[in-house]
Design a protein around this motif. Structure first.
Motif, PDB file in Angstrom:
ATOM      1  N   UNK A  70      10.702  -4.255  -6.925  1.00 55.83           N
ATOM      2  CA  UNK A  70      11.458  -3.874  -8.111  1.00 55.83           C
ATOM      3  C   UNK A  70      11.434  -2.369  -8.313  1.00 55.83           C
ATOM      4  N   UNK A  71      10.289  -1.748  -8.015  1.00 60.28           N
ATOM      5  CA  UNK A  71      10.144  -0.306  -8.224  1.00 60.28           C
ATOM      6  C   UNK A  71      10.988   0.506  -7.264  1.00 60.28           C
ATOM      7  N   UNK A  72      11.310  -0.057  -6.139  1.00 58.95           N
ATOM      8  CA  UNK A  72      11.950   0.741  -5.106  1.00 58.95           C
ATOM      9  C   UNK A  72      13.409   0.409  -4.877  1.00 58.95           C
ATOM     10  N   UNK A  73      13.986  -0.374  -5.797  1.00 60.34           N
ATOM     11  CA  UNK A  73      15.406  -0.649  -5.643  1.00 60.34           C
ATOM     12  C   UNK A  73      16.184   0.633  -5.851  1.00 60.34           C
ATOM     13  N   UNK A  74      17.430   0.620  -5.443  1.00 61.50           N
ATOM     14  CA  UNK A  74      18.259   1.827  -5.493  1.00 61.50           C
ATOM     15  C   UNK A  74      18.359   2.358  -6.920  1.00 61.50           C
ATOM     16  N   UNK A  75      18.150   3.666  -7.088  1.00 60.59           N
ATOM     17  CA  UNK A  75      18.163   4.224  -8.446  1.00 60.59           C
ATOM     18  C   UNK A  75      19.580   4.371  -9.004  1.00 60.59           C
TER      19      UNK A  75
ATOM     20  N   UNK B 230       0.833  -1.207   0.000  1.00 56.71           N
ATOM     21  CA  UNK B 230       0.000   0.000   0.000  1.00 56.71           C
ATOM     22  C   UNK B 230       0.856   1.240   0.000  1.00 56.71           C
ATOM     23  N   UNK B 231       2.090   1.093   0.399  1.00 62.46           N
ATOM     24  CA  UNK B 231       2.959   2.274   0.470  1.00 62.46           C
ATOM     25  C   UNK B 231       4.275   1.960  -0.226  1.00 62.46           C
ATOM     26  N   UNK B 232       5.006   2.985  -0.506  1.00 62.59           N
ATOM     27  CA  UNK B 232       6.278   2.823  -1.193  1.00 62.59           C
ATOM     28  C   UNK B 232       7.291   2.195  -0.233  1.00 62.59           C
ATOM     29  N   UNK B 233       8.092   1.250  -0.789  1.00 65.25           N
ATOM     30  CA  UNK B 233       9.019   0.517   0.061  1.00 65.25           C
ATOM     31  C   UNK B 233      10.379   1.195   0.175  1.00 65.25           C
ATOM     32  N   UNK B 234      10.499   2.398  -0.414  1.00 61.61           N
ATOM     33  CA  UNK B 234      11.795   3.077  -0.440  1.00 61.61           C
ATOM     34  C   UNK B 234      12.477   3.210   0.917  1.00 61.61           C
ATOM     35  N   UNK B 235      11.729   3.606   1.952  1.00 62.36           N
ATOM     36  CA  UNK B 235      12.414   3.798   3.243  1.00 62.36           C
ATOM     37  C   UNK B 235      13.163   2.543   3.681  1.00 62.36           C
ATOM     38  N   UNK B 236      12.638   1.408   3.272  1.00 63.49           N
ATOM     39  CA  UNK B 236      13.247   0.131   3.659  1.00 63.49           C
ATOM     40  C   UNK B 236      14.384  -0.235   2.704  1.00 63.49           C
ATOM     41  N   UNK B 237      14.101  -0.186   1.416  1.00 64.80           N
ATOM     42  CA  UNK B 237      15.014  -0.744   0.431  1.00 64.80           C
ATOM     43  C   UNK B 237      16.078   0.241  -0.046  1.00 64.80           C
ATOM     44  N   UNK B 238      15.862   1.519   0.202  1.00 63.67           N
ATOM     45  CA  UNK B 238      16.720   2.480  -0.437  1.00 63.67           C
ATOM     46  C   UNK B 238      17.296   3.455   0.572  1.00 63.67           C
ATOM     47  N   UNK B 239      17.535   2.970   1.775  1.00 64.58           N
ATOM     48  CA  UNK B 239      17.951   3.926   2.786  1.00 64.58           C
ATOM     49  C   UNK B 239      19.442   4.222   2.717  1.00 64.58           C
ATOM     50  N   UNK B 240      20.229   3.372   2.057  1.00 64.90           N
ATOM     51  CA  UNK B 240      21.671   3.643   2.038  1.00 64.90           C
ATOM     52  C   UNK B 240      22.021   4.508   0.844  1.00 64.90           C
ATOM     53  N   UNK B 241      23.147   5.183   0.985  1.00 61.36           N
ATOM     54  CA  UNK B 241      23.565   6.123  -0.062  1.00 61.36           C
ATOM     55  C   UNK B 241      24.036   5.357  -1.290  1.00 61.36           C
ATOM     56  N   UNK B 242      24.842   4.372  -1.008  1.00 58.18           N
ATOM     57  CA  UNK B 242      25.436   3.628  -2.092  1.00 58.18           C
ATOM     58  C   UNK B 242      24.467   2.562  -2.595  1.00 58.18           C
ATOM     59  N   UNK B 243      24.498   2.306  -3.884  1.00 60.24           N
ATOM     60  CA  UNK B 243      23.636   1.262  -4.426  1.00 60.24           C
ATOM     61  C   UNK B 243      24.226  -0.101  -4.113  1.00 60.24           C
ATOM     62  N   UNK B 244      23.468  -0.986  -3.438  1.00 55.98           N
ATOM     63  CA  UNK B 244      24.016  -2.325  -3.142  1.00 55.98           C
ATOM     64  C   UNK B 244      24.272  -3.103  -4.433  1.00 55.98           C
ATOM     65  N   UNK B 245      25.241  -4.036  -4.355  1.00 52.88           N
ATOM     66  CA  UNK B 245      25.501  -4.890  -5.508  1.00 52.88           C
ATOM     67  C   UNK B 245      24.465  -5.996  -5.604  1.00 52.88           C
ATOM     68  N   UNK B 246      23.993  -6.438  -4.441  1.00 57.48           N
ATOM     69  CA  UNK B 246      23.064  -7.567  -4.406  1.00 57.48           C
ATOM     70  C   UNK B 246      21.915  -7.229  -3.465  1.00 57.48           C
TER      71      UNK B 246
END
Ligand SMILES: Nc1nc2c(ncn2[C@@H]2O[C@H](COP(=O)(O)OP(=O)(O)OP(=O)(O)O)[C@@H](O)[C@H]2O)c(=O)[nH]1
Ligand SMILES: [Mg+2]
Lengths: 991, 255
Positions: free
Chosen positions: A406-411, A359-375
């Protein structure tokens, strides 16, 4: 030599000969060589079936032409092949392995050569046996129908007849006799062929080498102990002795050089094993086999010991998988040589979504770090709580949440989905940065349901993969709920660990388990609760952010400390408040009736080297569920290949395997390779011996035939033993025995044959050695034709060899020209000498021609005759009489020529006609005949003293003077009688 | 339905049992394979897909055994005893990206064994016919060796002529040119080599292998012929005479 290649050539498409071994089929006392090939057939719809193909074959099968199919034994459920200990026989190191093949229909016994090849064969057969899982269908063996004798086709039962029906096993009741015909039935192809031993394995020669196992064992000596050889020698002497004995009618035997030793044969059970050594390392997950005989097979397999050299042996066998396995294992050993550690960033997240849709965007969970994770490893629990999801394994939620993630993975990077796996509500997603995708391999995903029936909504899913050179396993589990179910949770964990199995790329390798990975990341709703504190107290501590204090009451902490669960795993410090249980859509603790105590249900643990946790936190911003999501970011050191170094290492390994293979080709040293037999005499045994010293590789040796030859050496030679088995560093003495008898003497006199031979000593899988035999033969009157001797006015040994040769080759019927030119003697002087001696000394001798002579005296008589020193002849009458018989026996053309043989038999009883036949003989033969008859009549005049009568003399001389042109065949009684009668006439009537 | 993680996973389990004794006795590594995940790799580039049988023939003392030894061990044997029998060596080489296992039979050169050594020619895919460039007699005997080679092998057997001991230039007794011409007239490959320095030794074996491989590729060498001297291995993806080894692959589940 891998004989499966030869078998393969005879097989149809889709049939593959896995391995072949050559053994002896034992039926009663008979031993027949068979090639046993294990043949696999791959079914169209998957699965495979096996059958054992038995072939008769030439000595060593190289091509399909060398083998002919004798019998097929389908590897059905009732098929067993077990090692047996033959009754009453001792275990002998290095001797053959006796195995018993049983099906419902037939029972066969084989002796297989000792050694690892046989072990491999038995192992392959054991593998081929169908499992006992009643779910897998019975093999039907339809593919074997092409081998069936067509005329019997109609009798065939339905294909199911091959096995007992699944339900009835192991009763085996249904397969009773006759379903598929055994020996002479459908699968016995041209039974007669198997009896035609002529092409088999060099005939009897193979079995000649005797060893008396019992004696060897008692002596504890080398494998082929002296006793065995002595047995042979005794026999040889006995042979010769028998040849000396004049017992009438017993003379049609093989030449002494070809003695039979059928009664001596290698046998017994050979195991180079320490049966007890297995137990220590027994793999735990081995299921007890349900069938006793099968378990015996596995026991047997376990008990086999393979020595260093077998590694090379295995290499040299055409078992490619094993070579691969060795290379791989070496590569693993040397991994450090060609890899370096590089850090990659892993995001690991877990979220129990309580059956909600995103129901809500998962960004706070999946995208909280600065660097994009490799995995990215993202796990969910309680994705769907509906019955449909439970029963049909299908839910729209899967797609919804997958999209949400998928939508909220690191940009900062592009990601590729590697794998998604879901078990009811437990889902795990794996993404990597696109540029890494090429380095991900061996991706496998599995799931395990736990709880009652293994089908509850609890359990775990896992994805394993290889990232560069590091293997990684990510597990997402949802363990049993409720505070008091702590034990249950521990059990769930264990079940997941033991039952989660990933198949390997190489189907030959056993499945992998979670623990066998370099890196394990374990996330999920582990459901461990906070114990011993009441709800209010817990909430108070949370408010105070006294997580440390609270953590002391955490069940997971205490269980791990007690080593009850997650052994070897690490968890980061909990610096966030419990993630359960909130009122949905808020950050408020559960206000429902149950009013659950807060707990750290959602956790992330890891195991492995080079792992650094960068963060471990919950994400309060998300309010969709009664849980909060948790995340952790890691830097994980992954082994990355330096391609250049890798190539180098690989080449080194391949090269070293080549080397090892070469070094382990069996090799022996021989104490002697040239053998010279000086002055060989007629019927005088000469022996030269040498030793074979084995190197470090156990091996079988055998003297082998040269092409187009019947035997491995000339007829006058024998090697003893002519084959055997050598342990590393062991020694064996081989004797080369030279014995010239009547069947080889003539050609040696004529120089058509020489004391010259090359023997090929062949090592199984190894080199061949050539042994040279040379020497000279002293011609003798024994074995010389009558007419030749008549032309020899001097003793044979005084004549130049060239003259002996010419005279020996002179045809029988050239006497007329010769007689004018050379004035030959009327009868051979040697014959005269012996008869004269007897005439002077023995006419009154009792039992003349019926007592055996002495061997030493015979040699003396021979030397006197051949050197002409008749004056010095002093021997017992019996020895001279025996020499006379031997002389007549050794004549290449009998006194009554072969061509007259049948005429003589026909007119025996008609004296006039008989005399007529005698008159047609060549002059020298006629002379000899008349001379002998006169002498015999002279003897009969003294019958009062010497007890001889016409019948005795006729029976002794009948078979010597009249010999069947067909050779050594056993004479019909009638024929013998007639020959006697023929001679009898001449003894009764005056000429 | 998801798999109920059956405990009996069939035949693969057997391997464990089979290989285990190996582990105990020789190969600690093997156990690693079995007990460790790390060993598996996606591809198996080190497997060979063909076996070629070679024979080495020529007068005694020309250096046949030394050539074999140099090829397999990269070492020179200065005092090599006469071969009285037949010896073997193997090595895996690569031709056009294909791994090929050479199985090389080194025969006795002595005349008195000639009748026996002839029986080893059968089924050779390649023959190395060697003479000694410092001994003319060994060159003069080539025609007789060639006759044997032609008569006793199949028409596709690749024969390479090797003038050995090329390091002994000072004692040369046979010129490169005349040998080259002899080779051309008889359709042989030709190289001068030295088992001592290793010069051209590798090439000699490789050139023959290339030619054989080429014959296979263009179909002139029939692998099905019993005496082609080539065995195609089941593991090779191209598929040959032998049916392919199975690759039973379990379906991935739940995804
Ligand atoms: N200088 C030199 N000597 C060599 C070379 N190859 C071989 N030799 C020597 O020549 C002798 C004979 O070599 P071998 O390899 O035993 O000859 P062979 O052809 O196997 O002989 P047989 O086994 O009797 O048939 C040995 O003493 C070697 O050291 C070479 O390339 N150069
Ligand atoms: Mg040599």
């Amino acid at each position: 030599m891998d004989q499966s290649v030869a078998i393969q050539e005879t097989l149809a498409d889709g049939e593959y000969c896995i391995i072949a071994v050559q053994g002896m089929l034992c039926e009663g006392d008979s031993r027949q060589s068979r090639l046993l090939g294990l043949v696999r057939y791959r079914l169209e719809h998957g699965g495979q079936e096996h059958a054992l193909f038995l072939y008769t074959h030439r000595r060593m099968a190289i091509t399909g032409d060398d083998v002919s199919l004798d019998r097929i034994v389908p590897v059905s459920r009732d098929f067993t092949l077990e090692e047996v200990s033959p009754d009453g026989e001792l275990y002998i190191l290095g001797s053959d392995v006796t195995v018993q093949l049983d099906t419902a229909e037939l029972s066969l016994m084989f002796q297989l050569p000792f050694g690892s090849h046989t072990r491999m064969f038995l192992q392959e057969v054991a593998r081929a046996c169908p499992g006992f899982d009643p779910v897998t269908p019975d093999p039907e063996f339809r593919w074997l129908s092409r081998y069936r004798c067509t005329q019997l086709q109609s009798q065939l039962p339905t294909p199911h007849g091959w096995n007992s029906a699944p339900g009835t096993w192991p009763g085996c009741a249904r397969i009773g006799g006759g379903r598929y015909p055994s020996r002479n039935g459908l699968w016995g192809l041209e039974e007669a062929r198997s009896g035609a031993g002529s092409v088999l394995f060099g005939g009897g020669a193979v079995d000649q080498t005797g060893l008396r196992l019992a004696e060897v064992a008692r002596g504890g000596g080398p494998l082929w102990g002296r006793s065995g050889r002595r047995g042979r020698r005794d026999e040889e002497v006995e042979e010769a002795g028998r040849e000396m004995s004049a017992a009438a009618g017993s003379r049609e035997r093989d030449s002494a050089g070809n003695s039979h030793f059928d009664d001596l044969r290698p046998n017994g059970k050979g195991l180079l094993v320490d049966q007890s050594s297995w137990g220590q390392d027994k793999p735990e997950d081995l299921l007890p086999r349900q069938n006793k005989s099968k378990s015996e097979i596995t026991d047997m397999v376990r008990s086999s010991t393979i020595t260093v050299s077998d590694k090379a042996h295995i290499l040299s066998m055409q078992k490619f998988g094993l070579r691969d396995t060795l290379v791989k294992s070496e590569l693993v050993q040397k991994e450090e040589d060609y890899t370096y550690i590089q850090n990659f960033r892993f995001f690991v997240g877990t979220y129990n979504v309580n059956g909600q849709s995103p129901k809500e965007c998962l960004r706070p969970w999946l995208r909280h770090s600065v660097e994009a994770p490799d995995v990215y490893c993202v796990g969910f629990q309680e994705l769907d709580l509906s019955k449909e999801a439970f029963f049909f394994q299908d839910t729209p939620k899967e797609e919804e949440w997958f999209k949400a993630v998928s939508d909220c993975l690191h940009p900062g990077a592009k990601y590729a989905k590697i794998k998604l796996i879901r078990l009811v509500g437990i889902m795990l997603l794996l993404y990597v940065k696109e540029e890494h995708a090429a380095y991900i391999s061996e991706v496998e995903a599995e799931s395990v349901g736990t709880g009652i029936m293994g089908r509850m909504n609890k359990g775990g899913v896992a994805i394993r993969f290889r990232f560069h050179n590091t293997s990684i396993c990510v597990v997402n589990s949802h363990l049993a709920a409720h505070t008091e179910e702590c034990e249950r949770r521990n059990q769930d964990y264990k079940d997941i660990c033991s039952r989660m199995q990933f198949c390997q790329v190489d189907p030959g390798l056993p499945p992998l388990t979670i623990s066998k990975h370099d890196v394990i990341l374990w996330l999920g709703d582990l459901n461990y609760r906070i114990e011993e504190l009441d709800v209010e107290k817990v909430k108070k501590l949370i408010e105070e952010k006294a997580f440390q204090t609270l953590y002391a009451y955490d069940q997971l902490k205490t269980q791990v400390a007690a080593k009850a669960v997650f052994e070897g795993f690490t968890e980061g410090e909990l610096t966030f408040q419990p993630t359960y249980k909130y009122d949905t859509g808020s950050d408020d603790w559960d206000t429902s009736e149950k009013c659950r105590a807060p707990a750290w249900c959602d956790r992330i643990l890891w195991k492995g080297k080079n792992i650094t946790q960068l963060s471990y936190q919950s994400h309060m911003a998300l309010k969709t569920s009664d849980h909060k999501p948790v995340s952790s970011v890691f830097d994980i050191g992954v082994k990355v290949r330096n391609e250049e170094l890798y190539r180098k290492t690989l080449e080194e390994i391949v090269r070293s395997l080549d080397k090892m293979e070469n070094a382990n080709i069996p090799s022996v040293s021989l104490s002697k390779r040239e053998f010279c037999f000086q002055n060989v005499k007629y019927m005088q045994l000469q022996v030269e011996s040498f030793t074979i010293h084995n190197g470090q590789v156990p091996c079988r040796f055998e003297f082998i035939n040269k092409p187009d030859e019947q035997s491995y050496c000339k007829q006058w030679l024998n090697a003893n033993p002519s084959r055997g088995f050598l342990l590393p560093d062991s020694t064996i003495e081989i004797e080369l025995e030279l014995f010239v008898n009547k069947s080889t003497a003539t050609k040696l006199n004529s120089n058509e044959d020489k004391i010259e031979d090359i023997l090929v000593l062949h090592l199984d899988r190894g080199k061949d050695y050539f042994l040279s035999v040379s020497g000279n033969y002293l011609p003798s009157c024994f074995g010389s034709p009558i007419h030749t001797l008549c032309y020899m006015k001097e003793p044979i040994l005084d004549l130049p060899l060239e003259t002996v040769r010419e005279l020996t080759l002179r045809p029988l019927w050239t006497e007329d020209d010769g007689s004018q030119l050379e004035n030959p003697m009327e009868i051979p002087k040697e014959l005269w000498m012996m008869v004269d001696y007897l005439y002077r000394n023995a006419v009154q001798q009792e039992d003349l021609f019926q007592q055996p002579g002495l061997r030493s005296e015979f040699e003396h008589v021979r030397d006197c005759l051949d050197t002409g020193m008749i004056d010095t002849l002093s021997a017992s009458n019996h020895s001279v009489a025996e020499a006379l018989l031997l002389f007549l026996e050794s004549l290449p053309e009998p006194v009554i020529c072969y061509s007259a043989y049948h005429n003589c038999l026909e007119c025996s009883g008609n004296y006039t006609a008989s005399k007529q036949v005698i008159s047609t003989l060549p002059t020298f033969h006629k002379n000899v005949f008349n001379y002998l008859m006169a002498f015999l009549q002279e003897l009969l005049k003294n019958s009062a003293k010497n007890h001889l009568d016409e019948n005795i003399l006729a029976s002794i001389f009948g078979s010597l003077l009249l010999r069947n042109p067909a050779g050594h065949q056993k004479l019909e009684m009638v024929e013998k009688k007639k020959a006697q009668e023929f001679i009898h006439q001449f003894l009764c009537n005056s000429p | 339905m998801y798999p109920s993680a059956s405990v009996d996973s069939g035949p693969s389990r057997f391997i464990y049992i089979h290989l285990y004794p190996l582990h105990q006795i020789i190969l600690k590594q093997i156990s690693d394979i079995i007990s460790s995940h790390r060993a598996t790799m996606a591809t198996a580039p080190y497997n060979y897909s063909y076996i070629f049988k070679y024979i080495i023939i020529g007068d005694m003392g020309v250096g046949k055994s030394c050539l074999l030894h140099q090829f397999t061990e990269k070492k020179f044997m200065a005092d090599c005893p006469h071969t009285i029998g037949v010896e073997f060596g193997t090595r895996i080489i690569e031709v056009s990206g294909q791994k090929i296992k050479l199985q090389i039979w080194d025969t006795a050169g002595q005349e008195r064994f000639r009748a026996v050594t002839r029986s080893y020619y059968r089924g050779a895919a390649g023959a190395l016919m060697v003479y000694d460039i410092t001994r003319r007699s060994t060159y003069n005997h080539l025609s007789s060796w060639l006759t044997d080679a032609r008569n006793l092998t199949n028409p596709n057997t690749v024969i390479i002529l090797i003038g050995n001991k090329a390091d002994l230039e000072a004692q040369r007794d046979v010129t490169y040119e005349e040998a080259k011409q002899f080779a051309e007239e008889n359709g042989l490959l030709f190289l001068e080599a030295s088992a001592k320095t290793g010069e051209n030794v590798e090439d000699a074996f490789l050139e023959a292998a290339k030619k054989i491989y080429q014959n296979i590729q263009d179909g002139s060498l029939d692998l099905n012929a019993a005496e082609s001297g080539v065995q195609h291995k089941p593991s090779a993806p191209q598929g040959g005479r032998l049916t392919s080894e199975p690759q039973p692959q379990r379906e991935g589940c739940g995804c």
